[in-house]
Design a protein around this motif. Structure first.
Motif, PDB file in Angstrom:
ATOM      1  N   TRP A   1     -26.843  14.619 -13.995  1.00 49.20           N
ATOM      2  CA  TRP A   1     -26.592  15.965 -13.452  1.00 49.20           C
ATOM      3  C   TRP A   1     -27.195  16.057 -12.061  1.00 49.20           C
ATOM      4  O   TRP A   1     -28.342  15.656 -11.837  1.00 49.20           O
ATOM      5  N   THR A   2     -26.418  16.608 -11.115  1.00 47.80           N
ATOM      6  CA  THR A   2     -26.891  16.706  -9.734  1.00 47.80           C
ATOM      7  C   THR A   2     -26.757  18.102  -9.149  1.00 47.80           C
ATOM      8  O   THR A   2     -27.348  18.388  -8.103  1.00 47.80           O
ATOM      9  N   GLY A   3     -25.996  18.980  -9.761  1.00 52.55           N
ATOM     10  CA  GLY A   3     -25.676  20.281  -9.177  1.00 52.55           C
ATOM     11  C   GLY A   3     -24.371  20.280  -8.417  1.00 52.55           C
ATOM     12  O   GLY A   3     -23.913  21.327  -7.945  1.00 52.55           O
TER      13      GLY A   3
ATOM     14  N   ASP B   1     -26.033  26.644  -3.019  1.00 50.02           N
ATOM     15  CA  ASP B   1     -27.211  25.833  -2.781  1.00 50.02           C
ATOM     16  C   ASP B   1     -28.250  26.138  -3.855  1.00 50.02           C
ATOM     17  O   ASP B   1     -28.944  27.151  -3.804  1.00 50.02           O
ATOM     18  N   ALA B   2     -28.369  25.246  -4.834  1.00 54.07           N
ATOM     19  CA  ALA B   2     -29.289  25.474  -5.949  1.00 54.07           C
ATOM     20  C   ALA B   2     -30.748  25.435  -5.516  1.00 54.07           C
ATOM     21  O   ALA B   2     -31.623  25.901  -6.257  1.00 54.07           O
ATOM     22  N   TYR B   3     -31.013  24.900  -4.323  1.00 54.31           N
ATOM     23  CA  TYR B   3     -32.393  24.783  -3.848  1.00 54.31           C
ATOM     24  C   TYR B   3     -32.809  25.981  -2.989  1.00 54.31           C
ATOM     25  O   TYR B   3     -33.941  26.044  -2.523  1.00 54.31           O
ATOM     26  N   GLY B   4     -31.896  26.925  -2.758  1.00 52.23           N
ATOM     27  CA  GLY B   4     -32.219  28.154  -2.058  1.00 52.23           C
ATOM     28  C   GLY B   4     -32.537  27.985  -0.593  1.00 52.23           C
ATOM     29  O   GLY B   4     -33.347  28.730  -0.044  1.00 52.23           O
ATOM     30  N   HIS B   5     -31.916  27.007   0.088  1.00 56.85           N
ATOM     31  CA  HIS B   5     -32.180  26.849   1.517  1.00 56.85           C
ATOM     32  C   HIS B   5     -31.648  28.050   2.291  1.00 56.85           C
ATOM     33  O   HIS B   5     -30.624  28.645   1.936  1.00 56.85           O
TER      34      HIS B   5
END
Length: 546
Positions: free
Chosen positions: A381-383, A389-393
């Protein structure tokens, strides 16, 4: 190998409300899974009775294999804390051996006299028994109070079952089964270099330990992995177990058995049909007990759990064995599982090399596990495919972490900086807000801290943030928020509905049987054969040492 496709059979909008939630499981705590077991070339096991704890409060009378003594037992992975090998456990101790190396298993029969003889079958192995008595099958058995020794050679690497070869309809049902993990004799060179080596760098940067038993599942360059978990699926019919207990405790039968197991009136007469299981188990436990820690004190005879964790981009090896009488269709939400092998046999495909055939690698939406069968597969799984943007940049944020770059490699992933929080980010979604054109309860363009219910499940399952990592919500939605000074951040805190540590903000994918009855305990949902795959940000240390 690294760029597996996300599932296409269910659209993201339909998949997420059901199975993808920001992590909020109050009962998981910090317990993580692994593939714990015992190692060596000489194993001394006993078969005897004890009770298994179930989440409905029932203590189910059962039989199981265990260690005759914990003295001198070598445990793996060595870093797991509190390791123990009780004299009875279900499943039995996982035996960890090496391909081509001979080992022995000496079994002592400490079952009730009325149970008669018992033995162990090792399908797929070369076995030479000694001692004991002749069994109904080709395998010698141990009489009550006696022993039998099996000398075994593992011809190839892989995951295998072992189980009773005596009156299997009763003895396997009662819990006499376990697993053997055979490690490859040589690890392919590519499993210690490239992306495989970079993942170790990433783990080391965040203080994680390596809990793998090996760096490859087989002597094949396409079987490298970054984490591993063993799951043994089984079921129990409470009526059979209660009937066995009643007969074992029957004074008339006890008196008859004083003359020996073969005395008239001594042998158990437990009907095993009709078969109506009411407990459905992963590693001997039902949900939610399977998500407590390995070797947890509240399960003295069920030491192994079922609570897998991973970071985006990691190749997770899952070893699965069907140990019961039923076939168990199991769905691993989040992605397909790429099947590497069944019963220790690699699924080889088209040969493009004179020495290394490709693996055919069937991708399965729902994995199938039949009684006695095992498979090894890779979950990934990578997104990729989320479309945000799952990392919220956020380029406008004052937080430097919000401005981390994403440099795509040849496959589109950020793999150039393994120590970064967004290692293995899918760069095509970098800086994308959660909802560009939202609908429902969000009135303006994204990003949004509380997504509408068509995107995420709210309530107890919702961790308060649709992003990976404890600070990702602040990074994504607060241009003026300073993580360093906490200025202008108070109104941007996520809802914090979860009971887990606040730094564990990830995604929970439900992994469960696709036979609906099997996700109940005595017909009560949720229970049974259900667990969660927890995908955590690199900021959260996955400590499988409990």
């Amino acid at each position: 190998m690294r760029a597996m496709k996300m599932k296409k059979a269910i659209t993201i909008s339909k998949l997420l409300p059901v199975v993808m939630m920001a992590l909020a499981l109050s009962f998981t705590g910090a317990a993580h899974a692994a593939a714990p077991g015992i190692t060596g070339t000489a194993f001394n096991l006993t078969a005897q009775a004890a009770y298994l704890n179930q989440p409905d409060g029932e203590q189910v009378y059962s039989w199981g294999y265990g260690c005759t003594t914990s003295t001198g037992v070598s445990f793996a992975p060595a870093a797991i804390a509190g390791a123990a090998c009780p004299t009875m456990q279900v499943p039995g101790p996982t035996l960890i051996v090496t391909e081509g190396v001979s080992f022995t298993v000496t079994l002592t029969n400490n079952l009730p006299v009325a149970a008669g003889n018992t033995s162990i079958l090792f399908p797929g192995f070369n076995v030479a028994p000694s001692g004991g008595v002749v069994g109904l099958l080709t395998q010698e058995a141990a009489a009550n109070g006696g022993t039998v020794t099996y000398t075994i050679t593992a011809p190839t690497a892989g995951t295998h079952a072992y189980y009773s070869g005596t009156q299997g309809d009763l003895q396997v049902e009662m819990g006499l089964y376990g697993a053997i993990i055979v490690l490859p004799s040589a690890v392919p060179a590519n499993c210690n270099s490239g992306l495989a080596a970079q993942n170790l760098v990433a783990e080391g940067a965040w203080g994680e330990a390596d809990f793998r038993l090996s760096h490859a599942a087989y002597d094949h360059p396409e079987t490298c992995y970054d984490r591993e978990y063993l799951f043994q699926f089984s079921e129990m019919d409470g009526i059979i177990h209660r009937t066995a207990l009643a007969q074992v405790q029957d004074p008339k039968r006890i008196a008859a058995c004083e003359g020996g197991a073969a005395t008239a009136g001594c042998p158990l007469q437990v009907p095993t049909e009709p078969y109506k299981p009411s407990y459905f188990l992963i590693n001997g436990r039902s949900m939610p007990d399977d998500m407590d820690g390995n070797y947890a004190a509240e399960y003295p005879h069920q030491p192994y759990n079922g609570n897998p964790h991973m970071h985006p981009g990691e190749q997770v090896l899952i070893r699965v064995i069907g140990q019961g009488r039923w076939e168990h269709p199991f769905h691993e939400h989040g992605n397909h599982v790429r099947i590497l092998a069944r019963d220790g046999n690699l699924l080889r495909g088209v040969t493009d090399s004179a020495t290394t055939p490709d693996l055919s690698g069937l991708l399965m939406f729902t994995t199938d596990t039949f009684p006695g069968q095992s498979f090894d597969g890779i979950f990934y799984w990578t997104g990729r495919g989320l479309n945000w943007d799952a990392y919220g940049h956020n380029p406008a944020s004052l937080d430097a972490k919000a401005k981390l770059p994403c440099t795509p490699d040849a496959n589109g992933y950020n793999t150039s900086a393994p120590t970064a929080i967004n290692y293995y980010e899918w760069c095509q979604d970098h800086n994308k807000p959660l909802q560009v054109a939202p609908f429902g309860d969000v009135a303006a363009g994204g990003p949004a801290t509380l997504p509408d219910p068509n995107i995420f499940t709210n309530g107890a399952w919702y961790g308060g943030s649709p992003y990976l990592g404890p600070d990702a919500t602040l990074r994504a939605v607060a241009p003026a928020c300073s993580i360093t000074t906490n200025a202008n951040c108070s109104s941007q805190q996520p809802s914090n509905t979860q009971a887990n540590p606040p730094n564990e903000r990830g995604y929970a994918f439900m992994w469960h049987s696709h036979n609906e009855r099997e996700i109940t305990t005595n017909n009560v949902f949720p229970g049974g054969m259900l667990m969660m795959m927890l995908v955590d940000s690199r900021e959260f240390v996955i400590n499988e040492a409990n």
